[in-house]
Write an enzyme that holds these catalytic residues in place. Structure first.
Site, PDB file in Angstrom:
ATOM      1  N   PRO A   1       0.830  -1.213   0.000  1.00  0.00           N
ATOM      2  CG  PRO A   1      -0.701  -1.562   1.705  1.00  0.00           C
ATOM      3  CD  PRO A   1       0.615  -2.041   1.188  1.00  0.00           C
ATOM      4  N   PRO A   2       0.275   2.386  -0.362  1.00  0.00           N
ATOM      5  CG  PRO A   2      -1.000   3.902  -1.582  1.00  0.00           C
ATOM      6  CD  PRO A   2      -1.074   2.570  -0.910  1.00  0.00           C
TER       7      PRO A   2
ATOM      8  CB  THR B   1       4.270   0.414   3.089  1.00  0.00           C
ATOM      9  OG1 THR B   1       4.362   0.306   1.658  1.00  0.00           O
ATOM     10  CG2 THR B   1       2.816   0.242   3.488  1.00  0.00           C
ATOM     11  N   GLY B   2       6.911   2.799   2.794  1.00  0.00           N
ATOM     12  CA  GLY B   2       8.359   2.981   2.860  1.00  0.00           C
ATOM     13  C   GLY B   2       9.143   2.390   1.717  1.00  0.00           C
ATOM     14  CE  LYS B   3       5.279   1.102  -2.760  1.00  0.00           C
ATOM     15  NZ  LYS B   3       4.284   1.280  -1.675  1.00  0.00           N
TER      16      LYS B   3
ATOM     17  CG  HIS C   1     -26.819   7.110  16.894  1.00  0.00           C
ATOM     18  ND1 HIS C   1     -27.675   6.544  15.968  1.00  0.00           N
ATOM     19  CD2 HIS C   1     -25.550   6.830  16.429  1.00  0.00           C
ATOM     20  CE1 HIS C   1     -26.974   5.974  15.011  1.00  0.00           C
ATOM     21  NE2 HIS C   1     -25.685   6.136  15.267  1.00  0.00           N
ATOM     22  CD  GLU C   2     -22.268   8.478  17.956  1.00  0.00           C
ATOM     23  OE1 GLU C   2     -21.554   7.462  18.050  1.00  0.00           O
ATOM     24  OE2 GLU C   2     -22.681   8.900  16.864  1.00  0.00           O
TER      25      GLU C   2
END
Length: 639
Positions: A243-244, A246-248, A463-464
């Site tokens: 994925p974008p 990730t340190g390539k 709701h929450e």
């Protein structure tokens, strides 16, 4: 790129153009320097008093009897000396000429008793035809022939044409790579010498699984590819996918730094050019540079831009296929590639052409997945270096709440925390700053303020509170980290859950717990306010529950349909769509029924939590659990 490399490219690019301009300047200078200088006394002495007439009149005058008269060409004008009683000027006209319009000319014996008048006309451009056909064939005495106007016009035209054709030739040579110009082939190249690389593997955290392969490549590059110990060779290339963020790119630079080799980064999209053939030419130029810089790591980012499978694209992508073919040829080893190691990165490895990743080309692969909690902690430590942290900061706890964040996301988290600290004029980053930064990244802020009426706040609070109670009381649900009814982004409130640990896969019980939490908000509304008062605030919950139930039925085999994978795009399975819809509905209905029972049995906890939210708007996970559990304890004590 170093200054020395940049200057070298600049000199190569403009050398031939400068040489061409110098040669043209020398030609022009030589012509004027070698021209014979004449003593020009006429018609300089009469240009102020000359009368302008039409070119036709001058042409007629030049055809008259011209004994003793003169003509000259100067500054793109033709001058004709007339005397009374001849040609254009009659005796009566000459007698009417004022003294300011006359000039004296010396006769052969030196006297000045003959009065003459000079007239002129503008020459056409070019003037060569008029000069040759009229002036040179007339009987006029050409005592002074000043070629300035004629020569400057002609020479200016010749020089401009030469410059124009020279520029065209230069552009053609630039396109073919015969001169220093690149015509765009330098775009997208980043060349960094090893001494200019900032950091090595110490700046790349969370790579325990890939470290063995990385260290092996680094060792072989240090030894110039010598793996003769067991008869091996340096791998041709390495594919980094994931994925974008990730340190390539960071890993490729770090490997070059550790190996002590040069580094070339190329954006694959820049290899595809507007002109057909330039992409392939750029690939060949890239590898020529790499051979000159070897040993070197060539990093091709987003290689799927040119490396997609061939044959699945239209004719408009022919140049892209030519570029890929050129890359495959360079990777094939027909030419010497000693000391060149290719690292390619992509987010979509399934799109790549199989010829690109076959053995002998890019034949290694490392998948850069999202970091686990241990890796996230290491990445946090790297990005927190040089920053002052408060004593209450627990990097492991921050890493546990940064679930599914990439290395780039974590770097952004630390930066946002530092910005939050700066807004409060603090040089120390606290745990609250990290929590605020995490919330901002998970749920972006809206552009304008959202104000709610009291009845809307009350509906949102219940709701929450329903989400939170369902999450706390279900043992298979993720822990609650935060509950708020403060509007943020598109949400009027939210419950933040963070896993207590990273999981490789999910179990059915946890997926059903997520379904129960998703429907709990609507169940709480219906329980407190009735069926007619339910709100549209559950729209995102409905989408989430439907997507999860659909995955359980069609992908995970967790329904009555059985152990079957169902592709929604497969037309052969249309008959099974109705059973799939029924199973999705059954899973969601089961979650709603169980949640209705859970909230009804723990209505006091729901009421207590909703009132606390109305009073304080935001509660931490510990505060929320304490309120819910204390309400349950009170009920047991009263019973």
């Amino acid at each position: 790129m170093s200054d020395r490399k940049r200057n070298k490219i600049y000199r190569q690019k403009y050398f031939w153009l400068i040489v061409y301009v110098i040669i043209q300047s020398l030609v022009i200078f030589t012509y004027f320097a070698m021209r014979e200088k004449e003593e020009l006394t006429w018609p300089y002495t009469v240009t102020d008093s000359a009368e302008r007439v039409s070119l036709t009149e001058v042409s007629n005058l030049l055809k008259e009897d011209s004994d003793g008269r003169r003509a000259a060409v100067m500054n793109e004008k033709v001058y004709v000396e007339t005397i009374p009683g001849a040609g254009l000027m009659s005796d009566e006209t000459a007698s009417e000429v004022t003294p300011s319009e006359q000039s004296q000319t010396a006769s052969e014996d030196g006297s000045s008793d003959v009065m003459s008048t000079v007239v002129y006309a503008e020459l056409p451009f070019p003037s060569s035809t008029f000069i040759q056909d009229v002036i040179m064939t007339s009987d006029f005495e050409i005592e002074v022939f000043v070629a300035d106007g004629f020569s400057m016009g002609i020479w200016a035209s010749i020089v401009m044409q030469l410059l124009f054709f020279g520029l065209i030739i230069y552009m053609i040579l630039s396109m073919t790579g015969r001169v220093g110009g690149s015509f765009g082939t330098e775009k997208g190249f980043e060349i960094v010498e090893t001494r200019n690389l900032e950091s090595g593997l110490e700046a790349v955290a969370g790579l325990d699984n890939a470290r063995t392969d990385v260290q092996e490549v680094i060792s072989l590059l240090k030894n110039n590819g010598n793996a003769a110990m067991a008869g091996g060779r340096l791998p041709r290339g390495l594919l980094l996918d994931g994925p974008p963020g990730t340190g390539k790119t960071l890993l490729a630079r770090a490997m070059a730094r550790e190996a002590g080799v040069n580094y070339i980064r190329v954006d694959a999209s820049s290899l595809s050019q507007m002109f057909v053939g330039l992409g392939a030419m750029k690939v060949r130029k890239l590898f020529r540079k790499a051979r000159n810089l070897a040993p070197v790591i060539v990093f091709i980012d987003e290689i799927d831009a040119i490396g997609g499978a061939r044959g699945n694209r239209g004719g408009g992508d022919q140049d892209r296929e030519n570029t890929l073919n050129a890359l495959l040829t360079e990777l094939d080893g027909f030419e010497d590639r000693s000391g060149i190691f290719i690292i390619a990165a992509t987010n979509r490895p399934d799109m790549l052409d199989s010829a690109l990743t076959r053995p002998g080309r890019i034949d290694r692969r490392i998948t850069m997945g999202l970091p686990d909690i241990k890796a996230r902690t290491e990445i946090l430590e790297v990005h927190c270096k040089g920053k002052r942290l408060a004593d209450d900061v627990d990097l492991y706890q921050i890493a546990s709440t940064a679930y599914q964040m990439s290395g780039a996301d974590i770097e952004n988290l630390v930066n946002e925390a530092a910005l939050f600290a700066g807004r409060s004029d603090s040089a120390v980053i606290t745990m609250d700053d990290f929590k605020a930064a995490r919330d901002r990244l998970l749920i972006p802020r809206s552009g304008g303020a959202t104000s709610m009426l009291e009845d809307e706040r009350r509906l949102t609070a219940y709701h929450e509170a329903g989400h939170a109670v369902a999450a706390i009381l279900n043992p298979n649900s993720d822990p609650v980290e935060k509950v708020t009814i403060a509007p943020q982004g598109g949400a009027l409130g939210y419950v933040l859950q963070s896993p207590d640990r990273d999981r490789v896969f999910e179990i059915k019980a946890r997926l059903k717990a997520r379904l129960s939490v998703a429907v709990a908000g609507r169940s709480a509304e219906r329980l407190i306010f009735g069926d007619e008062m339910v709100t549209t605030g559950a729209a995102s919950d409905i989408r989430q529950a439907t997507a999860l139930a659909k995955a359980m039925v069609t992908q995970y085999g967790m329904s009555a349909i059985g152990f079957v994978y169902i592709d929604g795009q497969d037309n052969s399975l249309l008959d099974i769509n109705k059973p799939v819809a029924r199973e999705i509905e059954a899973l969601i209905s089961e979650a709603i029924k169980s949640c209705d029972v859970l909230l009804d049995e723990n209505r006091d906890a729901l009421e207590t939590l909703a009132q606390a939210l109305l009073e304080r708007e935001t509660l931490s996970g510990d505060e929320t659990r304490a309120l819910v559990l204390s309400s349950m304890a009170d009920i047991k004590a009263a019973g």
